[in-house]
Scaffold this motif. Structure first.
Motif, PDB file in Angstrom:
ATOM      1  N   SER A  83      -1.582  -6.216  -2.810  1.00 17.43           N
ATOM      2  CA  SER A  83      -1.344  -7.044  -3.713  1.00 17.43           C
ATOM      3  C   SER A  83      -1.035  -6.514  -5.103  1.00 17.43           C
ATOM      4  CB  SER A  83      -2.468  -7.957  -4.206  1.00 17.43           C
ATOM      5  OG  SER A  83      -2.200  -8.663  -5.420  1.00 17.43           O
ATOM      6  N   GLY A  84       0.270  -6.839  -5.667  1.00 17.31           N
ATOM      7  CA  GLY A  84       0.673  -6.174  -6.823  1.00 17.31           C
ATOM      8  C   GLY A  84       1.232  -4.819  -6.587  1.00 17.31           C
ATOM      9  N   GLY A  85       1.909  -4.709  -5.374  1.00 12.42           N
ATOM     10  CA  GLY A  85       2.585  -3.497  -4.950  1.00 12.42           C
ATOM     11  C   GLY A  85       1.666  -2.375  -4.294  1.00 12.42           C
ATOM     12  N   LYS A  86       0.497  -2.655  -4.292  1.00 15.21           N
ATOM     13  CA  LYS A  86      -0.577  -1.533  -3.842  1.00 15.21           C
ATOM     14  C   LYS A  86      -1.587  -2.473  -2.655  1.00 15.21           C
ATOM     15  CE  LYS A  86      -3.301   0.141  -6.786  1.00 15.21           C
ATOM     16  NZ  LYS A  86      -4.044   0.572  -8.296  1.00 15.21           N
ATOM     17  N   CYS A  87      -2.019  -1.377  -2.095  1.00 18.79           N
ATOM     18  CA  CYS A  87      -2.784  -1.684  -0.744  1.00 18.79           C
ATOM     19  C   CYS A  87      -4.162  -1.311  -1.080  1.00 18.79           C
ATOM     20  CB  CYS A  87      -2.285  -0.864   0.765  1.00 18.79           C
ATOM     21  SG  CYS A  87      -0.650  -1.416   1.182  1.00 18.79           S
ATOM     22  N   ALA A  88      -5.038  -2.086  -0.369  1.00 23.74           N
ATOM     23  CA  ALA A  88      -6.651  -1.769  -0.427  1.00 23.74           C
ATOM     24  C   ALA A  88      -6.959  -0.208  -0.088  1.00 23.74           C
ATOM     25  CB  ALA A  88      -7.345  -2.701   0.205  1.00 23.74           C
ATOM     26  N   ARG A  89      -7.453   0.610  -0.966  1.00 21.59           N
ATOM     27  CA  ARG A  89      -7.820   1.830  -0.382  1.00 21.59           C
ATOM     28  C   ARG A  89      -9.177   2.202  -1.124  1.00 21.59           C
ATOM     29  NH1 ARG A  89      -4.402   6.016   0.727  1.00 21.59           N
ATOM     30  NH2 ARG A  89      -5.218   8.074   0.501  1.00 21.59           N
ATOM     31  N   GLU A  90     -10.168   2.511  -0.002  1.00 22.26           N
ATOM     32  CA  GLU A  90     -11.476   2.934  -0.341  1.00 22.26           C
ATOM     33  C   GLU A  90     -12.145   2.068  -1.106  1.00 22.26           C
ATOM     34  OE1 GLU A  90     -11.220   6.886  -2.099  1.00 22.26           O
ATOM     35  OE2 GLU A  90     -10.032   7.622  -0.499  1.00 22.26           O
TER      36      GLU A  90
END
Length: 316
Positions: free
Chosen positions: A164-171
């Motif tokens: 979402s919003g140009g970012k992927c879920a991370r940690e």
């Protein structure tokens, strides 16, 4: 005398005047021409039928070839999907009931859509007729889902680590405790930023069409200072919370134990006080000094918990 009578009289006179053999020869010649005409017509019909049979046979062969090609293509596509799935499960740690699995077929009652890498999905299989759906989108890295024991799903629970919003879920983390009842469709969206936690405690009751959103989907910032204002803080729901129908629980929401979140409420802040009704959009405390129970009988007087296990057929 009519014309037909005249013709018939002429034929009779000719037959009487000519020898019998000549009359028979004429008849046989006419019969032969008629028979040849019938044979020609039958031959044409047979030729047409043979053409139709050939066309049908050609169509059958074509369909067989298409079916064989489709079957081979389906088999190839299935093999490719299974290989992609095996690779995805290999890049991530998927554990169901204490055992690591390597394909969806090993846990057919859970719908896995797995991608990304180095994610950990730890699940105790739910009870009930519904389905747990777990999705990690491409680019999801190092995230963790813990789904506790004795959770009952009547319809669907969707847990998604997404982009979402140009970012992927991370940690980011989603943690769901034990003995929760999900009586309708519940969507849990993990945070995007590292260390963002969506935590749901134990013995909570969820109605239908509920969204729990730990992510900040789009950025807001201060025009003067250019400082970010939309910062992910995650979501925390403690124990024995009744979340009614059509509730939206957004980033920054914290709901203490033994509360009721009324239908269509929208929360995005902390509610540290227990034994309240939280209602409205934006939500606020509308009543204090209450507790809730699954049943509308006098069971609550005995002091048993609100989700007594002997009442599996109850609904919200």
């Amino acid at each position: 005398m009519t014309l037909d009578h005249a013709r018939q009289a002429m034929r009779t006179a000719i037959k009487m005047a000519l020898p019998y053999g000549m009359v028979r020869a004429v008849q046989m010649s006419r019969e032969r021409r008629q028979l040849l005409a019938v044979l020609d017509q039958a031959s044409g019909t047979l030729t047409r039928l043979a053409g139709q049979v050939d066309a049908l046979e050609a169509e059958r062969r074509r369909r067989d070839e298409l079916a064989r090609a489709a079957s081979e293509a389906d088999a190839a596509a299935l093999a490719a999907r299974l290989e992609t799935e095996r690779e995805a499960f290999g890049r991530n740690e998927i554990v169901v009931n204490g055992k690591r699995i390597h394909s969806r077929a090993e846990a057919p009652l859970i719908d896995f859509q797995i991608d990304g890498h180095d994610n950990a999905i730890l699940i105790h299989p739910p009870t009930g007729p519904g389905t747990l759906h777990v999705a990690t989108r491409p680019g999801t890295v190092g995230c963790r889902l813990e789904f506790g024991a004795a959770n009952r799903i009547a319809s669907n629970v969707f847990v998604t680590f997404f982009e979402s919003g140009g970012k992927c879920a991370r940690e980011s983390i989603v943690s769901i405790g034990d003995g929760n009842w999900f009586n309708g469709n519940v969507h849990v969206l993990a945070g995007i930023s590292p260390s963002t936690v969506v935590r749901i405690g134990s013995e909570n009751l969820f109605a239908d069409n509920i969204q729990i959103v730990g992510a900040v989907e789009h950025l807001t910032y201060n025009v003067a200072s250019m400082a970010r204002e939309s910062i992910e803080h995650g979501v925390r729901i403690e124990d024995r919370v009744w979340v009614c129908k059509d509730v939206l629980i957004y980033n920054k929401s914290e709901i203490a134990s033994d509360n009721v979140v009324a239908a269509r409420a929208v929360t995005n802040k902390r509610f540290d006080e227990s034994n309240t009704i939280i209602a409205g959009s934006p939500a606020k405390v509308t009543k204090r000094g209450i507790r809730w129970h699954l049943n509308t009988t006098d069971d609550y007087l005995s002091g048993v918990g609100p989700l007594e296990a002997s009442r599996p057929s109850a609904t919200t």
